[in-house]
Write a protein that holds these residues in place. Structure first.
Motif, PDB file in Angstrom:
ATOM      1  N   PRO A  26      -5.278  -3.050  -4.215  1.00  0.00           N
ATOM      2  CA  PRO A  26      -6.188  -3.317  -3.089  1.00  0.00           C
ATOM      3  C   PRO A  26      -6.612  -4.779  -2.991  1.00  0.00           C
ATOM      4  O   PRO A  26      -6.798  -5.303  -1.894  1.00  0.00           O
ATOM      5  CB  PRO A  26      -7.398  -2.423  -3.381  1.00  0.00           C
ATOM      6  CG  PRO A  26      -6.882  -1.343  -4.214  1.00  0.00           C
ATOM      7  CD  PRO A  26      -5.802  -1.964  -5.056  1.00  0.00           C
ATOM      8  N   ALA A  79      -5.724   7.448   0.691  1.00  0.00           N
ATOM      9  CA  ALA A  79      -6.372   6.171   1.001  1.00  0.00           C
ATOM     10  C   ALA A  79      -5.336   5.057   1.111  1.00  0.00           C
ATOM     11  O   ALA A  79      -5.377   4.249   2.046  1.00  0.00           O
ATOM     12  CB  ALA A  79      -7.409   5.826  -0.054  1.00  0.00           C
ATOM     13  N   PHE A  80      -4.398   5.020   0.171  1.00  0.00           N
ATOM     14  CA  PHE A  80      -3.341   4.005   0.231  1.00  0.00           C
ATOM     15  C   PHE A  80      -2.473   4.179   1.471  1.00  0.00           C
ATOM     16  O   PHE A  80      -2.113   3.201   2.135  1.00  0.00           O
ATOM     17  CB  PHE A  80      -2.465   4.061  -1.026  1.00  0.00           C
ATOM     18  CG  PHE A  80      -2.973   3.217  -2.157  1.00  0.00           C
ATOM     19  CD1 PHE A  80      -3.077   1.851  -2.049  1.00  0.00           C
ATOM     20  CD2 PHE A  80      -3.334   3.803  -3.358  1.00  0.00           C
ATOM     21  CE1 PHE A  80      -3.536   1.070  -3.104  1.00  0.00           C
ATOM     22  CE2 PHE A  80      -3.787   3.045  -4.420  1.00  0.00           C
ATOM     23  CZ  PHE A  80      -3.893   1.685  -4.289  1.00  0.00           C
ATOM     24  N   ASN A  84     -10.026  -1.240   1.979  1.00  0.00           N
ATOM     25  CA  ASN A  84      -9.540  -1.748   0.702  1.00  0.00           C
ATOM     26  C   ASN A  84     -10.687  -2.037  -0.256  1.00  0.00           C
ATOM     27  O   ASN A  84     -10.562  -1.818  -1.462  1.00  0.00           O
ATOM     28  CB  ASN A  84      -8.696  -3.010   0.913  1.00  0.00           C
ATOM     29  CG  ASN A  84      -7.272  -2.692   1.205  1.00  0.00           C
ATOM     30  OD1 ASN A  84      -6.587  -2.075   0.398  1.00  0.00           O
ATOM     31  ND2 ASN A  84      -6.809  -3.087   2.376  1.00  0.00           N
ATOM     32  N   LEU A  90     -11.801   1.246  -1.691  1.00  0.00           N
ATOM     33  CA  LEU A  90     -10.843   1.693  -2.707  1.00  0.00           C
ATOM     34  C   LEU A  90     -10.959   0.856  -3.978  1.00  0.00           C
ATOM     35  O   LEU A  90     -10.915   1.394  -5.088  1.00  0.00           O
ATOM     36  CB  LEU A  90      -9.423   1.622  -2.144  1.00  0.00           C
ATOM     37  CG  LEU A  90      -8.325   2.239  -2.976  1.00  0.00           C
ATOM     38  CD1 LEU A  90      -8.560   3.733  -3.176  1.00  0.00           C
ATOM     39  CD2 LEU A  90      -6.984   2.021  -2.308  1.00  0.00           C
ATOM     40  N   ALA A 150      -0.916   6.671  -8.370  1.00  0.00           N
ATOM     41  CA  ALA A 150      -1.708   6.982  -7.183  1.00  0.00           C
ATOM     42  C   ALA A 150      -1.264   8.293  -6.546  1.00  0.00           C
ATOM     43  O   ALA A 150      -2.059   8.984  -5.922  1.00  0.00           O
ATOM     44  CB  ALA A 150      -1.609   5.855  -6.167  1.00  0.00           C
ATOM     45  N   SER A 189       0.795  -1.224   0.000  1.00  0.00           N
ATOM     46  CA  SER A 189       0.000   0.000   0.000  1.00  0.00           C
ATOM     47  C   SER A 189       0.829   1.274   0.000  1.00  0.00           C
ATOM     48  O   SER A 189       0.360   2.308  -0.449  1.00  0.00           O
ATOM     49  CB  SER A 189      -0.937   0.018   1.212  1.00  0.00           C
ATOM     50  OG  SER A 189      -1.874  -1.007   1.080  1.00  0.00           O
ATOM     51  N   ILE A 233      -6.744   9.252  -3.569  1.00  0.00           N
ATOM     52  CA  ILE A 233      -6.281   7.867  -3.706  1.00  0.00           C
ATOM     53  C   ILE A 233      -4.984   7.668  -2.940  1.00  0.00           C
ATOM     54  O   ILE A 233      -4.801   6.659  -2.250  1.00  0.00           O
ATOM     55  CB  ILE A 233      -6.110   7.504  -5.198  1.00  0.00           C
ATOM     56  CG1 ILE A 233      -7.460   7.562  -5.907  1.00  0.00           C
ATOM     57  CG2 ILE A 233      -5.499   6.127  -5.351  1.00  0.00           C
ATOM     58  CD1 ILE A 233      -7.374   7.392  -7.395  1.00  0.00           C
TER      59      ILE A 233
END
Length: 135
Positions: free
Chosen positions: A107, A45-46, A77, A80, A36, A17, A42
């Motif tokens: 993800p 989120a990762f 995940n 996402l 990303a 991630s 994004i």
């Protein structure tokens, strides 16, 4: 304990991630590759998934909260992954306009590793409960 197999799974989730998002592209728009790090939502989120995996590693004394954090990470995940599916369905299918990248599968890899980690955490919890019954 930190030397358990779930630690390795969670560490791999953190690496996938936080590290592989710089390597694999998500999609290609006309002439540019979209990573990303190009999209702040994004990217955050990762990084939140990676941070949650690291926090889960250090909750090794409380297996129940470790299991709950693993499930929360799976939900993040899935959200996402759902966003990536939505985004890939909205990309046009023309050959010169768009191309889907392998970064959209990151993800899914994280979900598989988190399921394996939760399975190992559950196995440890069951082992501790069985030993407590013998006392």
């Amino acid at each position: 304990m930190l030397q358990r197999i779930q630690t390795i799974y969670l560490l791999l989730v953190a690496i996938v991630s936080s590290g592989l998002i710089f390597v694999f592209n998500l999609w290609k728009n006309e002439d540019e590759l979209v990573f990303a790090i190009d999209k702040p939502i994004i990217f955050s989120a990762f990084l939140s998934i990676a941070l949650l995996a690291i926090i889960t590693i250090f909750k090794f004394k409380d297996r129940k909260s470790q299991f709950v954090l693993g499930r929360l990470n799976i939900i993040l995940n899935l959200i996402l992954l759902g966003f990536f599916v939505y985004q890939s369905l909205n990309l046009s299918g023309e050959t010169m306009v768009s191309e889907k990248g392998i970064g959209m599968l990151l993800p899914f890899v994280s979900i598989v590793l988190l399921v394996l980690a939760n399975k190992a955490i559950k196995k440890d919890e069951d082992l501790v409960k069985s030993v407590d019954r013998l006392r």
